[in-house]
Design an enzyme around this catalytic site. Sequence first.
Site, short mmCIF file in Angstrom:
data_model
loop_
_atom_site.label_atom_id
_atom_site.label_comp_id
_atom_site.label_asym_id
_atom_site.label_seq_id
_atom_site.Cartn_x
_atom_site.Cartn_y
_atom_site.Cartn_z
CG ASP A 180 102.13 26.99 88.72
OD1 ASP A 180 101.01 27.48 88.97
OD2 ASP A 180 103.08 27.70 89.03
CG ASP A 189 103.13 32.83 71.82
OD1 ASP A 189 103.74 32.31 70.86
OD2 ASP A 189 103.21 33.82 72.32
CG HIS A 221 100.00 30.67 89.01
ND1 HIS A 221 100.93 29.96 89.14
CD2 HIS A 221 100.36 31.86 89.73
CE1 HIS A 221 101.85 30.35 90.02
NE2 HIS A 221 101.53 31.78 90.30
CB ALA A 331 111.40 30.17 98.54
CB SER A 394 104.08 33.27 90.70
OG SER A 394 103.51 32.55 91.82
#
Length: 994
Positions: A180, A189, A221, A331, A394
């Site tokens: 990515d 976090d 992203h 994909a 996404s």
Amino acid sequence: MASQPTPRPPATHPSQAASWLSALLLLASSAFLPMRGQEASPGESTPAAAFVPAPPSVLVSVADERGDGRKPERLLVRFRQPVDEQGEHLLPGSPRAKRLSADSRLLLVEPPAGVTSEQALRSYRNRSDVEYAEADHAVSTTVEPTDPLWTQQWNLAKIAAPTARNLGTSAEGVVVAVLDTGIDFNHPDLRDNLWSGADGSHGFTCLNGQCIAGGADDQGHGTHVAGTIGAVAGNGIGIAGLNWHAQILSCKFLSSSGSGNVSDAILCYEKILELKRHGVNIRVVNNSWGGGGYSLALKQAMEAAEAEGIVNVCAAGNNGANADLAPMYPAGYDNRGIISVLASDTADRAPAFTNYGLAAVDIAAPGVATLSTVPAAGCSLCDASGFRVLSGTSMAAPHVSAVLAALLHLHPGLSAYEARDILLDPDSCDPVQDTKAAMTSTGGRLNFYRVLSSPRLAAPRLNAFPIVTGVRDTLVSAGESVTLASAAEDPDGDPLRQAWARGSFNATPGAQSLWLMGFMMDRLFPSSMPENQGFIAPALARAAVATYAYSVSDGRGGGAAAAAHAAVLPSPSAGRPPAGSLAVSPLTGPVGTTVNIQFPALDPEGGPIAWELWQMGPGGGFGWCCQTGGSFNLPINQAGAFRISVQAIDSELNFGERQSAVVRIGGATGTPPVAAAHFDRLTGTAPLTVQVDMTPSSDPDGTIRDYLIECNRGASGTFLSGPKASCQYDRPGNYWIFLIVKDNEGLTDSMSAYVSVLPSAGTKRKATVQLSSLTQTYTGQPLRPVATTDPPGLPVTWTNAPQTHAGQYQVTATINHPDYEGSASGTFVIRKAVASVVLSALTQEYTGRPLTPVATTTPPGLAVQWTNAPQTEPGAYQVTASVADANYEGSATGLFTITNPAPQTPPRVSIVSPASGSVPPGPLLIQLDVTPGSRPVARVEVAVNGAVKCVLSSAPYACSWNMPAAQKKTYQIDATAYDTAGLAGLASPVIIKR
């Protein structure tokens, strides 16, 4: 593939449209990319599209940049043998290439100066030493922030994550790689759930052909994706990921704009495989990105990861398209270890942006307004809180990646293919009712708890995918029935869901557009139809082709699709073209003047019409489609002379006359040129070549300086310079030709034409079949090699597909389709653990008995098979020792030498008759006596006066010769016997005369 942007309002202000374009041109692969219906966020590519809502106003902009200063488009070239990075294997004048594969066969190359990427591709593809060549496609990720920020994670409850936690909350033994824009390593976090290498790094940055330690996020992203997978729970900060304990590895190959190249994604997979083979337990790769370009190199890199036990999770794409017809890659690859994920909302509905497809998409997962982590500052998706709500496929994909990580943590012995099929089993997901959301190979939505408690875990069994047959093209005339026939079967006997669907003629990014003609064709051809039913072909003024996909799914993650072209021939009764008079006012004014355009076009037959509008001037211009009213208000906020042109189309696909007027704003002078062209044809059977001649173009007050011709606008087409060009079309379909002229003052004009390429009638078209995934890790389960075809989706019949045993299998893939033919063969290898094989005692004395060289193996005691083991004859033999064991593989090759040859005797031959002396003329029988020597006799030659008359291969050895009648002639008869090694024995000659 990533989140979906919110559509912008209709563009009625060119200055606004121009500002949108400038942002896109920094990222797009072509300066002439259209804006076709729905705006993409920065980073969208192949093509980068910006859409304004559909009619009455869709905007397209064009610029006059020639592209000479752009970075050359790079190519991925795989050679049949290892090569270096420079030398004779590259086109003359090419820059130094970059190696992308450890075996030195895959190179990233650039075309030489003055050579287009298309020309270079054609040159490489025509070479026998090249396995394949393809463009280094651009890919990207896009997201859409949603306000206000949500304070709860509805998506976790939707997939039963709280219930799943009763079965476990940890996946820390499993590494999930995120390909990515990177990950924010300092996010409070996330930092406790990051993978760390020996050097303390958390991943890699692979950009511009090289990888370094790193992987930090400068766009946001990738951090959002990572938070869904494994944000730390119980720390009093922000959110909880699906896995409370995890190891997330970053491989950054997308830039701060969210865009990148396939070649860098391949480098990420190389690093992942390197780590995997050094003991890092990477089991899942999340790919929340994509583009429209098919890359065999990327497909093979992903298959190599799958063979090592890694599942590839991919976002299905945000084009709102049927992926069975317009796939988004990666994909859309047919890899056995890929899961393609559709986005769904709180009510299990599919949003408008998500891609779908019975064959190409597998499962739905939450992807609308999901809350996750982002960097706090310094990037386009940052938020001061460190959290943000985003939408897109996404966001859906990492839900599946997280569940897979938990599954493989609890069941580490599962192969990538077994884990995929368990997650996609009907017992593992929740069925959905929304028609679009159910258009996947499962028809369901992810359920965390049901995956971890699947009954399939007790006895994993690989699913056999359905097979489609009987799909064929049709060619009809007006009034005839267009019937699309098909058939399908499932090897497992699963019930199949089936659908016929047509792609949009003005498709969303990743597919081609047909602009004005596409607007009307979308209204002429049905978008779907029941099984084996058709429609009546309309009466058209020109030929047109609609492409339909027949798709099936077995409800268990298996799908198949095949495409058919429905072509309608032109009709003599298609009516007259639409007509109307263009009126433009005012023709002059200051900057900011709103120009009113009146074009009340009508169809003489009273049917509906639509028209396009183009504003072309200094440096390019804009176009609007598809107007159905009679007027249009156009504010012009730029000084210059502009040519305003219009053209209408009716429901029979008649085009009206193109009309134009000149508007001068801000005191500008000069007159723009007038684009015109001649086409030798605009329809024909595939393959089709169209000759384009723009010399009819003119400039009222000067000369034309530049001509630009785009043969396939809207599908990553390339502009060709010069007044003449040849446009080549290999496949059936419709294509938009877009033309621009520029004069000596820099003013421009444009025009459009459309080509319809018909399917060939009665003859099969050649399909390209490529074998891939020909090496797989031994699993004990039946394996089928994968064949990719061009065009994709064609059914394949396998010869000698491998069984469950490890070893090598010679396989052949043959197209099983009534309209296409093609095949490819290769060796399929099922892998095992590697054994060490050492050759010894490779020289032995000749004994006259068969000899066997000696091989030692580690671990010892493994059975060995010999290739070309030496016989009894002395000499040198190239031999290979291979391990033949159910759990190990290995081999070694060497030269085996047999020394001290024994004496060899040649065969003996004598002439029994005739004897030397006088012989009457006429037929003469020459009889021989032949005795073998050390080896068998191979042949005997009989010659008269040096000319061979007979070659004898077996007893009885006799040769018939017709002796001439000439007086006082003498003839010498010779005989030679040869053995199997070529050793010769000679007979004593016989002299005869008359």
